[in-house]
Write a protein that holds these residues in place. Structure first.
Motif, PDB file in Angstrom:
ATOM      1  N   ALA A  63       0.823  -1.206   0.000  1.00  0.00           N
ATOM      2  CA  ALA A  63       0.000   0.000   0.000  1.00  0.00           C
ATOM      3  C   ALA A  63       0.860   1.260   0.000  1.00  0.00           C
ATOM      4  CB  ALA A  63      -0.932  -0.008   1.216  1.00  0.00           C
ATOM      5  N   ILE A  64       1.923   1.265   0.788  1.00  0.00           N
ATOM      6  CA  ILE A  64       2.784   2.443   0.882  1.00  0.00           C
ATOM      7  C   ILE A  64       3.520   2.688  -0.432  1.00  0.00           C
ATOM      8  CG2 ILE A  64       4.897   3.318   1.971  1.00  0.00           C
ATOM      9  CD1 ILE A  64       3.869   1.919   4.558  1.00  0.00           C
ATOM     10  N   ALA A  65       4.092   1.631  -1.014  1.00  0.00           N
ATOM     11  CA  ALA A  65       4.847   1.803  -2.258  1.00  0.00           C
ATOM     12  C   ALA A  65       3.936   2.223  -3.408  1.00  0.00           C
ATOM     13  CB  ALA A  65       5.577   0.511  -2.603  1.00  0.00           C
ATOM     14  N   GLU A  66       2.742   1.652  -3.493  1.00  0.00           N
ATOM     15  CA  GLU A  66       1.792   2.033  -4.539  1.00  0.00           C
ATOM     16  C   GLU A  66       1.361   3.486  -4.375  1.00  0.00           C
ATOM     17  OE1 GLU A  66      -0.466  -2.189  -5.581  1.00  0.00           O
ATOM     18  OE2 GLU A  66      -1.318  -0.850  -4.068  1.00  0.00           O
ATOM     19  N   PHE A  67       1.085   3.868  -3.157  1.00  0.00           N
ATOM     20  CA  PHE A  67       0.587   5.214  -2.890  1.00  0.00           C
ATOM     21  C   PHE A  67       1.653   6.272  -3.178  1.00  0.00           C
ATOM     22  CE2 PHE A  67      -0.624   8.797  -0.185  1.00  0.00           C
ATOM     23  CZ  PHE A  67      -1.999   8.861  -0.360  1.00  0.00           C
TER      24      PHE A  67
END
Length: 402
Positions: A328-332
């Motif tokens: 989630a963090i890397a995508e965001f």
């Protein structure tokens, strides 16, 4: 462009490199029983030494994240792993030559500093080379590095240190790091970066501005790391010192729990791909972690023989969320910021581990293991309401891998 087999080979290399970091940072905890038994250290003193590489990781994680954003994954991974080999060789020699404990602690601190690049680099490799519909599963595989590293350490370090001394236990993370370096050198390539016309505006945009998504994910991850770190650090001593298990038997049980935990991370990642959500599974995992660690406190307080089984269950549930949060963090964040945002994620989690390890050691010494387990269960309970909704997520910042 790489074949599907090459992508998975690079995933395996990133897994191995992160596994080396886990062995360096968390493996020293498996020396606690021998440091307590043969070196005469108190539980608080031994756990403080075990926290040295965690503090080292904290000092450098964000700097490594900036380097990853600027220079890419391959060269930073190789630099990090090579320096870690030097640091852990120094730690082994310090023990072999009966150097003061402060010298060993300094070498372990440096090992934490040098090994800190691998977690962020591995996350970037997954997001860079895998399309969105496969990222949860791929990141779940990548995040098995932590339980597998813990499992390898549990199976080898207590036995080797008891039979051959602390130096033999310290050789385990050194050997794993050497293997990881060779594999990274052979297979890893930097993922392609989107063109400036496609992503320049996002790359220049600070993802923390205008949204609470990232701070909330960081906060949830820190709270969920509380029972993880407590179980990783103190279960070997709980079994060996408190319940008189042999180092081999305790190591086998911890290894089994970590292998099951690795499978749980992959399952959680696949679950998030199918469900189309990274955060809904995290909320359910927080509920399960609260229940299982609370039950562990109760069964241990009752001296129940089922406590070991409950410990395995809790160990599986409490590690299942890590890959979901990383994805989630890397995508965001996108490729222009993911090195730094993943570094913030790791810094928060390891900061808790570094500060809590001596605190839990003191709590166990003062109140016993059941009370410490109960304290650990309170953290995931607090995380349940903090998990952000999917509606706060931006559109995926990284295009599907070619």
């Amino acid at each position: 462009m790489p074949t599907e087999a090459r992508r998975w080979a690079m995933l395996a290399a990133s897994l191995l490199s992160a596994m080396a970091t886990t062995c360096v940072v968390s493996g020293v905890a498996f020396l606690i029983p021998e440091l307590h038994r043969s070196e005469g250290m108190s539980l608080t003193e031994a756990s403080t030494l075990a926290a040295a590489p965690i503090f080292g990781l904290l000092l450098s994680t964000y700097v490594w994240g900036i380097a990853l954003d600027r220079f890419g994954e391959r060269r930073i991974l190789l630099l990090s792993l090579t320096l870690t080999i030097a640091a852990m060789t120094t730690a082994c020699l310090a023990n072999m030559w009966d150097a003061p404990t402060s010298v060993l602690g300094l070498a372990l601190l440096v090992g934490g500093v040098t090994s800190a690049a691998t977690n962020g680099a591995g996350g970037r490799i997954v997001v860079g080379w895998f399309p969105p519909e496969k990222r949860g599963t791929a990141m779940g595989v990548r995040q098995t590095a932590q339980p597998l590293g813990i499992g390898v350490s549990a199976l080898t370090i207590p036995v080797l240190s008891r039979e051959f001394g602390v130096g033999a236990g310290l050789a385990v993370p050194l050997i794993v790091t050497v293997i990881a370096t060779v594999v990274v050198l052979v297979v890893v390539a930097d993922p392609p970066r989107p063109s400036s016309s496609a992503s320049g505006a996002h790359a220049a945009s600070n993802p923390y501005r205008g949204s609470q998504f990232l701070p909330r994910v960081h906060g949830v991850s820190i709270l969920l790391a509380v029972p993880q770190s407590m179980l990783w650090t103190f279960v070997p001593a709980w079994l060996i010192v408190e319940h008189n298990w042999s180092p081999l038997t305790a190591g086998v049980l911890v290894t089994v729990s970590q292998i099951l935990g690795a499978a749980g991370r992959i399952g959680a990642g696949r679950w998030s791909d199918v469900w189309g959500s990274r955060t809904k599974p995290i909320r359910l995992i927080a509920i399960g972690a609260t229940a299982s660690v609370g039950l562990l406190a109760f069964t241990d307080w009752c001296n129940s023989p089922t406590a070991a089984v409950v410990m395995v269950t809790a160990s599986v549930i409490t590690v299942a969320d890590n890959g979901l949060a990383f994805t989630a963090i890397a995508e965001f964040s996108g490729p222009g910021w993911s090195g730094r945002t993943l570094a913030v994620q790791n810094t928060g989690q390891y900061l808790w581990m570094a500060t809590s390890t001596p605190l839990f050691g003191m709590a166990i010494g003062a109140f016993g293991y059941p009370a410490a387990f109960l304290i650990a269960a309170a953290a995931p309970a607090a995380a349940i309401g903090l998990v952000p909704p999917d509606e706060e997520r931006k559109a995926l910042a990284v295009a599907p891998a070619p």
